[in-house]
Design an enzyme around this catalytic site. Structure first.
Site, PDB file in Angstrom:
ATOM      1  N   LYS A 206       0.878  -1.292  -0.199  1.00 54.51           N
ATOM      2  CA  LYS A 206       0.072   0.013   0.042  1.00 54.51           C
ATOM      3  C   LYS A 206       0.933   1.402  -0.082  1.00 54.51           C
ATOM      4  O   LYS A 206       0.773   2.336  -0.721  1.00 54.51           O
ATOM      5  CB  LYS A 206      -0.978   0.064   1.209  1.00 54.51           C
ATOM      6  N   GLU A 212       9.620  -5.655   4.448  1.00 55.82           N
ATOM      7  CA  GLU A 212       9.817  -7.081   3.853  1.00 55.82           C
ATOM      8  C   GLU A 212       9.690  -7.112   2.165  1.00 55.82           C
ATOM      9  O   GLU A 212      10.132  -7.721   1.469  1.00 55.82           O
ATOM     10  CB  GLU A 212       8.935  -7.977   4.622  1.00 55.82           C
ATOM     11  N   GLY A 267      -5.213  -4.699   4.820  1.00 49.96           N
ATOM     12  CA  GLY A 267      -4.361  -5.516   4.134  1.00 49.96           C
ATOM     13  C   GLY A 267      -5.189  -7.009   4.023  1.00 49.96           C
ATOM     14  O   GLY A 267      -5.392  -7.605   3.041  1.00 49.96           O
ATOM     15  N   ARG A 268      -5.686  -7.419   5.238  1.00 48.72           N
ATOM     16  CA  ARG A 268      -6.276  -8.706   5.566  1.00 48.72           C
ATOM     17  C   ARG A 268      -7.641  -8.728   4.880  1.00 48.72           C
ATOM     18  O   ARG A 268      -8.436  -9.714   4.853  1.00 48.72           O
ATOM     19  CB  ARG A 268      -6.255  -9.061   6.842  1.00 48.72           C
ATOM     20  N   GLU A 353      -5.506 -10.980  13.772  1.00 44.90           N
ATOM     21  CA  GLU A 353      -4.845  -9.474  13.424  1.00 44.90           C
ATOM     22  C   GLU A 353      -6.003  -8.674  13.793  1.00 44.90           C
ATOM     23  O   GLU A 353      -5.827  -7.525  14.269  1.00 44.90           O
ATOM     24  CB  GLU A 353      -4.122  -9.260  12.176  1.00 44.90           C
ATOM     25  N   HIS A 384      -4.568 -37.577  10.786  1.00 47.89           N
ATOM     26  CA  HIS A 384      -3.479 -38.462  11.160  1.00 47.89           C
ATOM     27  C   HIS A 384      -2.240 -37.797  12.085  1.00 47.89           C
ATOM     28  O   HIS A 384      -1.104 -38.150  11.907  1.00 47.89           O
ATOM     29  CB  HIS A 384      -2.899 -39.180   9.955  1.00 47.89           C
ATOM     30  N   LYS A 504       8.319  -3.728  13.826  1.00 50.24           N
ATOM     31  CA  LYS A 504       9.010  -3.133  12.912  1.00 50.24           C
ATOM     32  C   LYS A 504      10.012  -2.174  13.295  1.00 50.24           C
ATOM     33  O   LYS A 504      10.896  -1.794  12.631  1.00 50.24           O
ATOM     34  CB  LYS A 504       7.673  -2.500  12.076  1.00 50.24           C
TER      35      LYS A 504
END
Length: 540
Positions: A206, A212, A267-268, A353, A384, A504
Site C-alpha cells: 500500500k 519485507e 490488508g487482510r 490481527e 493422522h 517493525k
C-alpha cells in the site's frame, strides 16, 4: 456503552452456561429429534449445520439478545454506509465496496467510491487479458509466462490462498509464485527455475515502503537487471499495487502498470481489490468477477438476513459462546479440500490481527477474553496428526469443518471417501464412544479406558455445492463478517493493527547494528544485546 460483562444478556448467558455446560450432545440429540433441522441455515451459497454445538434454543435466544444489546446491526449498517468505524485511524471500513455491483452508491468523505473501484477493476481486467493472451510482452519481446507476487500479510496470504484454492480454474500454461518472507531463501526458491525474459513481478505494498516487501522487490529488480541488462527492462517486467504511485514510478514501474487501492481497505481484507491482480491473471476476469459476486452475495446475506438465520452473525456468536463462557482458547479450521490448504493460514491473519486486542473502543483494558487463536490443516491430513488431541485430549477445541458436495477432480470415489471422513469425524467428535459400547464390541477391560472417547466436542459443518470462485468469495466473506460480529460484541476496533508496528520499529533500529564493521554501542536489554553480539560473531 454498558460494560460487556454487566449487560443483562451477558449475565443471563453466564447463568445459562452454568446450567447446561455439562449436558452431553448425546442427550441434546436424544431429547430433540428435530434439532438438526432447526439448527441449520443457508445463505450466500453456503449451508451451515450448527446443531453439534453445546447449545439449546435458549442459548441461541440469549446470544441473539446479546448481539442486539451490543448494537451489532447498527455497527454493521454503519460499516456498509461508509462511516469511519475504524476509530483509532479515523477511517472507513469498506472492503464490502470492493465487490459492490456497478450502480451501487457508497459515499466516503462526500465522494461515491464505487465508480473508482470499477475503474481500477477494469484496468486490472485489461492488463490481465493482455498478459493471458500474450499481447503483453517483456523486454526481449517474449511473452510473460511466469508471475511472481511479492507482498506480505494480506498482500501475500490472500493471493496465494486464492490461487491454490482456484488452481483448477487457472491457466495451467503459466507459473505463479508468491514471495513474502524477508529470508532471501524465499526469493531464491521462487525464482531458481524461472526465465527472466518471461517473468513479471507484482509488488503489492500500500505504501510502497513495507520493509519485507520492498527488500524482496529490490532483490527482484537486481535479479532482473543482472539477467536482462538495462534498467529499462524493469518497466516491462514489473507491476505494482500501491497508493504511493510516485515511489512506484521512481522504482522504474510503468505508470500504466500501477494499480491503486484505498486507505479504507485493510490488508487482510484486500484480496478482492487490486491486491488480487495475480489471482485475476491466473483464473481470468470472468472467474474473478464470479468470486466478487460470491463475496457480494454473502455481504447481502449478512446485511439483510434476519438475525436468527444470519450465517456470519451466528458463527461469530458461537465463537463468543465458547471463548467467553467455556473458556476455550482456539478454533480449529478443518477444510476437507486439498485446494484449501492455505485457508486456515489466511483465517489466522483475518481473525488474530483483527481481534487480537486488549483495549476496547473507549481505551479501557478488557476484563474478558477476545480473539481466539486460529489454526488448522486440511482433512484428511489432520486426522493422522492432531485429531487425537481433538478426540481424547484435555482441551476443548471448537472446530469449523468445511466440505464440498461435488469434487474438482475426476476421482469421484475418492471424494466420497473424503466426505465420509468429514461426516464421520464430526459425528465422532460429538458423540464419542462409551466404555459400555466398547465392551459390547468385545474390547478388553485393559484397553477400554484408553479407547473411550467422551465426545461432546463441538463442530460447525459448512457445506457448499462445489469449490469454485463464487463459493470461495462467499466463504471468505462469511468469516470476515463473523470476525466483525465478534469485534462488535467485544467493543474493539477490528480494523487497526498497532501491535504489528512495534516489532517493525525495533527491527529498523537493529538492522544497522548487525552489519557495521565495528561493534556499535548496544542499548537494548541484556538478552537482545547478547544475541546481537553472538550473531555478529558467528556471521563474521
Amino acid at each position: 456503552m454498558t460494560a460487556l460483562t454487566a449487560t443483562p444478556s451477558w449475565q443471563a448467558l453466564a447463568a445459562h452456561h452454568a446450567r447446561i455446560k455439562d449436558i452431553h450432545l448425546r442427550k441434546l440429540f436424544a431429547d430433540d429429534p428435530g434439532r438438526a433441522e432447526r439448527f441449520s441455515i443457508e445463505g450466500g451459497g453456503l449451508f451451515l449445520d450448527y446443531s453439534k454445538n453445546r447449545i439449546t434454543d435458549e442459548t441461541v435466544r440469549l446470544l441473539l439478545q446479546l448481539a442486539e444489546e451490543r448494537g451489532v446491526a447498527k455497527r454493521r449498517d454503519a460499516m456498509f454506509a461508509g462511516e469511519k468505524i475504524n476509530t483509532t485511524e479515523r477511517r472507513a471500513v469498506l472492503h464490502v465496496a470492493l465487490r459492490a455491483p456497478r450502480g451501487t452508491h457508497i459515499v466516503v468523505d462526500g465522494a461515491d467510491v464505487v465508480p473508482e473501484i470499477h475503474k481500477v477493476l477494469q484496468a486490472m481486467v485489461d492488463f490481465a487479458m493482455r498478459l493471458r493472451s500474450g499481447a503483453f510482452i517483456g523486454h526481449t519481446g517474449r511473452r510473460i509466462r511466469n508471475v511472481v507476487n511479492i507482498g506480505i500479510g494480506g498482500s501475500y496470504l490472500g493471493p496465494e490462498m486464492a490461487y491454490r484454492a482456484l488452481r483448477p480454474f487457472s491457466d495451467r500454461s503459466m507459473t505463479f509464485r508468491f514471495v513474502s518472507n524477508v529470508d532471501g531463501a524465499d526469493f531464491s526458491e521462487a525464482t531458481w527455475d524461472l526465465d527472466a525474459t518471461e517473468t513479471l513481478f507484482i509488488v503489492s505494498s500500500k505504501t510502497f515502503t513495507t520493509l519485507e516487501t520492498m527488500t524482496n522487490a529490490a532483490t527482484a529488480r537486481a535479479w532482473l537487471v543482472q539477467k536482462l541488462g538495462p534498467d529499462a527492462a524493469v518497466a516491462k517486467h514489473f507491476a505494482a499495487v500501491s497508493t504511493n504511485i510516485p515511489a512506484a514510478i521512481t522504482f522504474g514501474i510503468d505508470p500504466a502498470n500501477i494499480f491503486g487501492f484505498w486507505d479504507w481497505v485493510g490488508g487482510r481484507y484486500s484480496m478482492d481489490s487490486a491486491i488480487g491482480l495475480s489471482t485475476m491473471i491466473a483464473v481470468g476476469a470472468d472467474n474473478f468477477r464470479d468470486m466478487l459476486a460470491g463475496f457480494h452475495a454473502m455481504d447481502e446475506h449478512f446485511r439483510t438476513a434476519p438475525a436468527a438465520f444470519n450465517l456470519p452473525l451466528l458463527l461469530g456468536l458461537l465463537t463468543i459462546w465458547y471463548t467467553n463462557f467455556f473458556g476455550t482458547q482456539t478454533i480449529g479450521i478443518l477444510p476437507y479440500a486439498a485446494h484449501l490448504a492455505r485457508f486456515p493460514a489466511y483465517l489466522q491473519q483475518l481473525q488474530m490481527e483483527s481481534n487480537g486486542k486488549h483495549i476496547d473502543l473507549d481505551g479501557c483494558v478488557l476484563d474478558y477474553q477476545s480473539g481466539p487463536i486460529v489454526w488448522g490443516e486440511p482433512g484428511t491430513d489432520g486426522q493422522h496428526s492432531f485429531y487425537q488431541l481433538l478426540h481424547q485430549g484435555t482441551r476443548l477445541v471448537p472446530c469449523d469443518m468445511i466440505g464440498f458436495c461435488r469434487p474438482l477432480s475426476q476421482q469421484v470415489a475418492q471424494h466420497d471417501l473424503l466426505m465420509a471422513n468429514l461426516f464421520a469425524q464430526a459425528e465422532a467428535l460429538a458423540f464419542g464412544k462409551t466404555a459400555d459400547e466398547l465392551r459390547v464390541e468385545g474390547c478388553s477391560d485393559h484397553q477400554t479406558p484408553f479407547r473411550v472417547t467422551e465426545g461432546n466436542r463441538p463442530t460447525n459443518m459448512i457445506l457448499a455445492e462445489a469449490l469454485n470462485p463464487a463459493t470461495l468469495g462467499s466463504l471468505v466473506a462469511l468469516y470476515e463478517h463473523s470476525v466483525f460480529t465478534q469485534g462488535a460484541i467485544w467493543a474493539i476496533d477490528s480494523f487497526d493493527q498497532w501491535g504489528v508496528e512495534l516489532g517493525k520499529v525495533l527491527a529498523n533500529r537493529i538492522i544497522p547494528e548487525l552489519n557495521r564493521d565495528a561493534e556499535p554501542v548496544l542499548a537494548h536489554d541484556a538478552s537482545t544485546n547478547a544475541l546481537i553480539r553472538r550473531y555478529r560473531k558467528q556471521r563474521a
